[in-house]
Design a protein around this motif. Structure first.
Motif, PDB file in Angstrom:
ATOM      1  N   ARG A 510       0.865  -1.175   0.000  1.00  0.00           N
ATOM      2  CA  ARG A 510       0.000   0.000   0.000  1.00  0.00           C
ATOM      3  C   ARG A 510       0.905   1.229   0.000  1.00  0.00           C
ATOM      4  O   ARG A 510       1.865   1.295   0.772  1.00  0.00           O
ATOM      5  CB  ARG A 510      -0.862   0.019   1.255  1.00  0.00           C
ATOM      6  N   ASP A 513       0.408   5.859   3.631  1.00  0.00           N
ATOM      7  CA  ASP A 513      -0.861   6.275   4.231  1.00  0.00           C
ATOM      8  C   ASP A 513      -0.514   7.158   5.428  1.00  0.00           C
ATOM      9  O   ASP A 513      -0.583   6.733   6.567  1.00  0.00           O
ATOM     10  CB  ASP A 513      -1.643   5.033   4.668  1.00  0.00           C
ATOM     11  N   ARG A 536      -4.666  13.488   4.155  1.00  0.00           N
ATOM     12  CA  ARG A 536      -3.979  12.241   4.475  1.00  0.00           C
ATOM     13  C   ARG A 536      -3.985  11.308   3.268  1.00  0.00           C
ATOM     14  O   ARG A 536      -4.665  11.543   2.278  1.00  0.00           O
ATOM     15  CB  ARG A 536      -4.595  11.558   5.703  1.00  0.00           C
ATOM     16  N   GLU A 609     -12.204   2.466   1.680  1.00  0.00           N
ATOM     17  CA  GLU A 609     -12.215   2.934   3.064  1.00  0.00           C
ATOM     18  C   GLU A 609     -13.165   4.114   3.237  1.00  0.00           C
ATOM     19  O   GLU A 609     -13.597   4.424   4.337  1.00  0.00           O
ATOM     20  CB  GLU A 609     -10.809   3.381   3.476  1.00  0.00           C
ATOM     21  N   ASP A 633     -10.888   1.976   8.669  1.00  0.00           N
ATOM     22  CA  ASP A 633     -11.303   3.319   8.265  1.00  0.00           C
ATOM     23  C   ASP A 633     -12.747   3.337   7.780  1.00  0.00           C
ATOM     24  O   ASP A 633     -13.483   4.275   8.050  1.00  0.00           O
ATOM     25  CB  ASP A 633     -10.367   3.856   7.174  1.00  0.00           C
ATOM     26  N   ARG A 643     -11.560   6.635  15.012  1.00  0.00           N
ATOM     27  CA  ARG A 643     -11.009   5.360  15.489  1.00  0.00           C
ATOM     28  C   ARG A 643      -9.920   5.557  16.536  1.00  0.00           C
ATOM     29  O   ARG A 643      -9.590   4.637  17.283  1.00  0.00           O
ATOM     30  CB  ARG A 643     -10.451   4.547  14.310  1.00  0.00           C
TER      31      ARG A 643
HETATM   32 MG    MG Z   1      -6.964   2.652   6.573  1.00  0.00          MG
END
Ligand code: MG
Ligand code: PEP
Length: 753
Positions: A510, A513, A536, A609, A633, A643
């Protein structure tokens, strides 16, 4: 008042006399009697008494000069009872011109204290906890000067540290509660699964008594000033947005700056050093006092400020030592105790000896918790009052199955926990036996179980778990644990190591992030009101294409002609995916132009997400080679519940009709278009949640390593068709959660095995 120089010399010689008296031989009582006499003489007080904390939290008169000696070991005060109990409860000094006038005054005839009016009492603080009270009294009504209060506090600190360090001989002070010693059970939240029993290691250990007194006051003050200066300029630099060294949001930095430049803080430190303490001891003294004072505050804002101050004190200690964090030797079964931790802090400890982690704060989605899970270290967080309740070396239990900690547990509790640890070990051995068994449901559906990873250390575990690949490699971890931005070579090297370790197994990388709660220490971060909804993940990547392109280039280079799978986090709009995907093509073309081997096969995907994407899958899916559902997410955005905020993080259940319907919708759209889909949020690693996902038709689950065994066991005993029928019916339920119903269903299906 005497000239400062005289006062300082007087104070230092007083501290030395006390130290000599305490460290000299003979019975503890004789030494304590000598100490109160020395203090009384030095402070020109007619009375000096020392009370020590007993079990049951009573304060007992241990030594006195001036009161009736017959009262020693007889007079006792409960917390809040009398002036001594009041000081103990509040954890701060009481300075009274006329003690009997005070509402808390409690007359004890056996002490013979009638003639005394002026009263000054200070707590003996350790870790913000009063282990005793030191009192001076005079006949004539008067308020003691600030210098006298400061002097007595320093004496109290030295006494507290020396008594706690066992200088009086532990057996001689039988019954004195220097540190909490009763078994205690604290309730917190589960941050990482598992059980551990071991020795408490404090992330920030107290200063050793040998380092309490300085030999050269002038040099010590200069050392303190230099450290404060360098701390102040570091914070100023961070605030100005230049290369900072620590992660902190703007607001926190502002508060740091305020404290770091505050006269009160600086003056307290300088005073303590002028009175003969080392700079380190001065920091601890001021810290103890703040803890005691602010720890009482009901106002959460004030309590937060205490935490800022704690950090500031830690930073100052680091500046004093002139180095960063020094890796410490751990005992074999170490349980790390901290207020909160950054992931880098955690990784500095020897993983082979670290058995568990207890945090006073934090949240399950915090970095430290994610790293703890990745390292398979049982972790319980949000344990209020933890640090005051535990001392270095205490035996402690981390029960991350129940989200609890046991401090100094009784033998029967230890036995019970050890039995549970054994059961877990046996279950692990059973899971290990399943390692090479493919995960088929009883009715023949193949479920692919993958592992989430993000650090080098995870690679060792891949083979052990029997996972069929890495379904989510969180590339930002490398950035989060580094001191500076990892460059191209470092990125490439890590990605290559990961691919080498995985061999033929697929790895889904990924892209970065960052943002939200993932702040980089060395990257300038603008303050945002709602970081989780802010700049983000892919948003940052698209606004800073150079960063994203460099990462893609590193991934392509690392693949070196092998297959490559890449996905983008938090795509909220199909155009974002298009733009990100186009950058991959640009980078592949760039590599080819330079004669580099392009990936033999390239799969590009999106993480689902953001709820917006759920309603645009028909546009998204045809452009993707695969998708992965980031339920951590997705749930945060579906339920509008941060979260990382412990107050709301666990308020909503993924096993509820709205969440399950969203997941079902994603699964159905993917099945219809033939798009491979996996679930890679934490829920995929919990057997009951994984059961629901399998029932919804998901066939690829990626999870923390420790989840693979238990989830495989669930899959092997699951009848997918029966599960599907049961869960489908529950999707229509009007209840806020259907967890119990799913559990009953799962039990029924397991029971049928
Ligand atoms: Mg995430
Ligand atoms: C998720 O959001 O579910 C996910 C897997 O990504 P992360 O936890 O890293 O945000």
């Amino acid at each position: 008042m005497a000239a400062p120089g005289v006062a300082i010399r007087g104070q230092r010689s007083l501290l030395r006399q006390i130290r000599e008296a305490l460290a000299g031989g003979g019975p503890a009582q004789v030494r304590l009697d000598m100490v109160v006499r020395i203090i009384a003489r030095s402070m020109v007080a007619e009375v000096c008494s020392l009370y020590m904390r007993r079990a049951a939290a009573d304060m007992e008169l241990f030594a006195t000069e001036g009161l009736d000696p017959a009262a020693v070991h007889v007079t006792r005060m409960k917390p809040g009872e009398g002036l001594v109990g009041e000081i103990m409860k509040l954890g701060r000094p009481l300075n009274l011109a006329d003690a009997p006038e005070h509402p808390a005054f409690s007359y004890r005839p056996e002490t013979g204290e009638d003639p005394y009016h002026a009263f000054l009492g200070v707590p003996l603080l350790r870790g913000g906890r009063a282990i005793g009270v030191l009192v001076v009294q005079n006949r004539t009504a008067r308020v003691y000067t600030d210098d006298e209060v400061e002097d007595l506090q320093i004496v109290a600190m030295v006494l507290a540290e020396m008594v706690a360090a066992g200088e009086l001989g532990a057996h001689e002070l039988k019954g004195v509660e220097i540190a909490p010693h009763k078994p205690e059970r604290l309730k917190g939240s589960k941050f990482g699964d598992g059980l551990a029993y071991g020795v408490a290691v404090l992330h920030e250990p107290p200063v050793a008594p040998s380092q309490l007194l300085s030999d050269d006051v002038v040099a010590e003050e200069a050392r303190l000033n230099a450290a404060v200066d360098s701390l102040q300029s570091q914070i100023d630099t961070m605030l100005e947005g230049n290369a900072g060294l620590v992660d902190a949001s703007f607001e926190v930095l502002e508060t740091y700056r305020m404290f770091a430049h505050s006269d009160g803080w600086n003056r307290s430190l300088v005073d303590a050093v002028r009175n003969g303490l080392t700079a380190e001891a001065a920091v601890e003294r001021v810290r103890s006092e703040h803890r005691a004072r602010l720890g009482q505050a009901r106002d959460p804002y004030l309590r937060e400020r205490l935490h800022d101050l704690e950090d500031l004190n830690d930073r100052l200690l680091r500046h004093l030592s002139g180095e960063g964090h020094v890796a410490r030797d751990l005992p074999e079964n170490a349980i790390l105790i901290a207020r909160n931790l950054g992931p880098a802090d955690l990784l500095e400890y020897d993983r082979t000896k670290l058995r568990g982690l207890l945090l006073e704060e934090g949240s399950a989605a915090s970095h430290a918790a994610i790293v703890a899970r990745a390292l398979d270290i049982p972790c319980v967080g949000r344990l209020a009052g933890l640090r005051d309740a535990v001392s270095e070396g205490d035996m402690v239990i981390v029960d991350a199955e129940a989200g609890e900690a046991y401090l100094r547990p009784r033998t029967d509790v230890v036995k019970a926990i050890q039995a549970r640890i054994d059961v877990r070990r046996q279950r692990r051995a059973e899971f290990a036996k399943l390692r090479d068994t493919p995960a088929f449901t009883r009715d023949g559906a193949k479920i692919t179980l993958l592992m989430n990873a993000g650090l080098d250390v995870d690679l060792d575990i891949l083979g052990e778990t029997g996972a069929e690949g890495i379904g989510l490699f969180r590339t930002e971890f490398q950035f989060m644990v580094a001191e500076e931005m990892p460059r191209f070579n470092a990125q490439t090297a890590l990605y290559r190591r990961v691919m080498d370790a995985a061999g033929d197994l697929p790895v889904t990388f990924r892209t970065l992030d960052l943002g939200g709660d993932k702040v980089l220490p060395y990257m300038e971060a603008e303050r945002e009101d709602n970081p989780a909804l802010g700049w983000r993940a892919i948003r940052m990547g698209l606004d800073r294409p150079a960063l994203l392109r460099l990462q893609l280039r590193a991934l392509i280079a690392a693949s070196g002609g092998r297959p490559l799978r890449v996905m983008f986090p938090l795509v909220a709009n199909v155009d974002e995916y298009r733009a990100a995907r186009a950058l991959v093509d640009v980078e592949v073309a760039w590599a080819e132009r330079r004669g580099r081997k392009p990936p033999s096969r390239l799969d590009v995907g999106a993480m689902i997400e953001a709820p917006s994407l759920v309603f645009h899958l028909d546009a998204l899916l045809p452009m993707t080679d695969f998708v992965s559902v980031g339920t951590n997410d997705l749930m945060q955005y579906l339920f509008a519940a941060d979260r990382g905020n412990p107050r709301v993080a666990e308020r909503y259940d993924p096993l509820s009709p709205p969440a399950l319907r969203a997941l079902e919708q994603i699964q159905r759209a993917c099945a219809e278009t033939g798009t491979p889909v996996s679930v890679c949020g934490e829920m995929a690693g919990r057997p009951l949640e994984a059961f629901a996902l399998v029932a919804l038709g998901f066939e690829r689950l990626s999870m923390p390593p420790a989840g693979v065994g238990p989830v495989k066991q669930m899959v092997l005993s699951c009848d997918r068709e029966a599960a599907r029928r049961g869960v489908s019916a529950l999707l229509k339920s009007g209840a806020g959660t259907v967890r119990n119903e799913i559990e009953t269903l799962a039990r029924k299906i397991y029971a049928a095995v």
